[in-house]
Design an enzyme around this catalytic site. Structure first.
Site, PDB file in Angstrom:
ATOM      1  N   GLY A  34       0.838  -1.215   0.000  1.00 55.83           N
ATOM      2  CA  GLY A  34       0.000   0.000   0.000  1.00 55.83           C
ATOM      3  C   GLY A  34       0.862   1.249   0.000  1.00 55.83           C
ATOM      4  CG  HIS A  35       3.358   2.173   3.410  1.00 62.17           C
ATOM      5  ND1 HIS A  35       3.406   1.043   4.176  1.00 62.17           N
ATOM      6  CD2 HIS A  35       2.809   3.128   4.205  1.00 62.17           C
ATOM      7  CE1 HIS A  35       2.932   1.296   5.390  1.00 62.17           C
ATOM      8  NE2 HIS A  35       2.550   2.547   5.435  1.00 62.17           N
ATOM      9  CD  GLN A  58       0.528   9.612  13.822  1.00 63.18           C
ATOM     10  OE1 GLN A  58       1.149  10.504  13.231  1.00 63.18           O
ATOM     11  NE2 GLN A  58      -0.124   8.660  13.174  1.00 63.18           N
ATOM     12  CB  SER A 183       2.268  -1.068   9.654  1.00 60.27           C
ATOM     13  OG  SER A 183       2.610  -0.303   8.521  1.00 60.27           O
ATOM     14  NE  ARG A 184      -1.781   0.608  15.070  1.00 57.58           N
ATOM     15  CZ  ARG A 184      -1.716   1.900  14.756  1.00 57.58           C
ATOM     16  NH1 ARG A 184      -2.201   2.334  13.612  1.00 57.58           N
ATOM     17  NH2 ARG A 184      -1.157   2.779  15.575  1.00 57.58           N
TER      18      ARG A 184
HETATM   19  P1  AMP Z   1       1.155   4.851   7.901  1.00 55.20           P
HETATM   20  O1  AMP Z   1       2.541   4.373   7.731  1.00 55.20           O
HETATM   21  O2  AMP Z   1       0.204   3.820   8.375  1.00 55.20           O
HETATM   22  O3  AMP Z   1       1.071   6.159   8.659  1.00 55.20           O
HETATM   23  O4  AMP Z   1       0.637   5.188   6.437  1.00 55.20           O
HETATM   24  C1  AMP Z   1       1.342   6.070   5.608  1.00 55.20           C
HETATM   25  C2  AMP Z   1       0.493   6.395   4.409  1.00 55.20           C
HETATM   26  O5  AMP Z   1       0.195   5.193   3.708  1.00 55.20           O
HETATM   27  C3  AMP Z   1      -0.856   7.037   4.785  1.00 55.20           C
HETATM   28  O6  AMP Z   1      -1.147   8.065   3.857  1.00 55.20           O
HETATM   29  C4  AMP Z   1      -1.804   5.879   4.659  1.00 55.20           C
HETATM   30  O7  AMP Z   1      -3.123   6.277   4.342  1.00 55.20           O
HETATM   31  C5  AMP Z   1      -1.199   5.096   3.515  1.00 55.20           C
HETATM   32  N1  AMP Z   1      -1.626   3.707   3.541  1.00 55.20           N
HETATM   33  C6  AMP Z   1      -1.509   2.822   4.558  1.00 55.20           C
HETATM   34  N2  AMP Z   1      -2.070   1.641   4.234  1.00 55.20           N
HETATM   35  C7  AMP Z   1      -2.561   1.779   2.983  1.00 55.20           C
HETATM   36  C8  AMP Z   1      -3.272   0.922   2.084  1.00 55.20           C
HETATM   37  N3  AMP Z   1      -3.599  -0.325   2.422  1.00 55.20           N
HETATM   38  N4  AMP Z   1      -3.620   1.416   0.874  1.00 55.20           N
HETATM   39  C9  AMP Z   1      -3.301   2.692   0.539  1.00 55.20           C
HETATM   40  N5  AMP Z   1      -2.639   3.537   1.326  1.00 55.20           N
HETATM   41  C10 AMP Z   1      -2.276   3.097   2.530  1.00 55.20           C
END
Ligand code: AMP
Length: 292
Positions: A34-35, A58, A183-184
């Site tokens: 996703g990232h 956060q 990630s969770r």
């Molecule tokens: P995080 O590392 O969880 O803070 O996420 C970083 C970025 O990746 C944020 O803009 C999230 O919305 C995006 N993100 C996380 N998981 C996904 C996913 N499954 N699909 C699309 N974007 C994602």
């Protein structure tokens, strides 16, 4: 690909900013596909720069800040083939000089959904995003639709505080079985992971009923709750207007259908954005002008 650990070293980005413009992808690391899709989208809007920072402000006092997965080496390996120009991975002490300090207060879009269950969360998100915007000065920034409310809260800050940054929302990426990548998800045992599928399945069923003509938000929300019986606790299952996240009686226009639930040790979220018309409904994005 340059690894930058301090604010001072960010001066190295000046040339890139001048030549191509910068497209920032803020993350907390533990990167998954996703990232990486956000990084690919960013590359179409400038030189991609990724930040990796598990932002303490956060997380609530009872949340998973210490347990949050961190693996910078693996993250760098995943980013290298994608043409990322620089990774900004500061320590917490580099980003926050003191425990308490100035924080950004979010607008009304932060009051419902995750904002209601995680007091202070969006203030922490906006504070770190504002700092990243000021430090990196990107022309564009890409955020995932997975965190739809986060995108809309950041959008409100960017407009209200006049940050000269174009926001781009990227589609939500799922595992083949439908689970929204996160990630969770690493916290889930195989049986919990199976139960976690109730979030995406109940959303898919809700979308089907809307496509079939259902326009009552209460009826859709009842269906969502029923579909999530396998979760350990449902935090919310709601239909809200986009972009202002108001409660809806009747579904029409752009609508966010969002769920949050706890499964085992993990708090999981998922959502779908729909454009609902009198005769049908189709998946949509969050930006005023959609970019794919
Ligand atoms: P995080 O590392 O969880 O803070 O996420 C970083 C970025 O990746 C944020 O803009 C999230 O919305 C995006 N993100 C996380 N998981 C996904 C996913 N499954 N699909 C699309 N974007 C994602």
């Amino acid at each position: 690909m340059e690894l930058i650990r301090t604010k001072k070293e960010l001066g190295a980005l000046a040339g890139l900013r001048r030549d191509r413009g910068l497209a920032l992808v803020p993350t907390m690391g533990a990167l998954h596909a996703g990232h990486l899709s956000l990084v690919e989208l960013a590359a179409a809007h400038g030189a991609p720069v990724v930040s990796i920072f598990v932002n303490p402000t956060q997380f609530g006092p009872e949340e998973d800040l210490d347990a949050y997965p961190r693996d910078l080496e693996a993250d760098l390996r995943a980013l290298r083939p994608l043409g990322v120009e620089a990774v900004f991975a500061p320590d917490a002490s580099e980003m926050y000089a003191a425990e308490s300090g100035v924080r950004v207060r979010p607008g009304p879009r932060a009051e419902c959904l995750c904002g209601a269950g995680r007091p202070g969360h969006f203030s922490g998100v906006l504070t770190v995003v504002a700092k990243l915007f000021n430090l990196i000065r990107p022309d564009a920034a890409v955020f995932g639709r997975k965190d739809a409310q986060q995108f809309l809260v950041i959008d409100q800050m960017t407009r209200d505080l006049d940050f000269p940054v174009r926001l781009i929302d990227a589609p939500l990426v799922r595992d083949p079985d439908g689970l929204a990548m996160s990630s969770r998800n690493r916290y889930l045992s195989p049986s919990e992971r199976e139960r976690a599928l109730c979030l995406s399945r109940s959303l898919a069923a809700a979308v089907e009923t809307v496509e079939g003509g259902q326009r009552s938000a209460a009826a859709v929300e009842r269906e969502l709750h029923k579909g999530m019986a396998d979760a350990d606790a449902v935090e919310y299952a709601e239909c809200r207007s986009v972009p202002d996240l108001r409660r809806l009686d009747e579904l029409s226009g752009r609508v966010l259908i969002a769920v949050a639930a706890r499964v085992g040790p993990a708090r999981l979220i998922d959502n779908t954005v729909l454009e609902v018309g009198p005769d049908g409904a189709a998946e949509a994005g969050l930006s005023a002008t959609e970019v794919e």
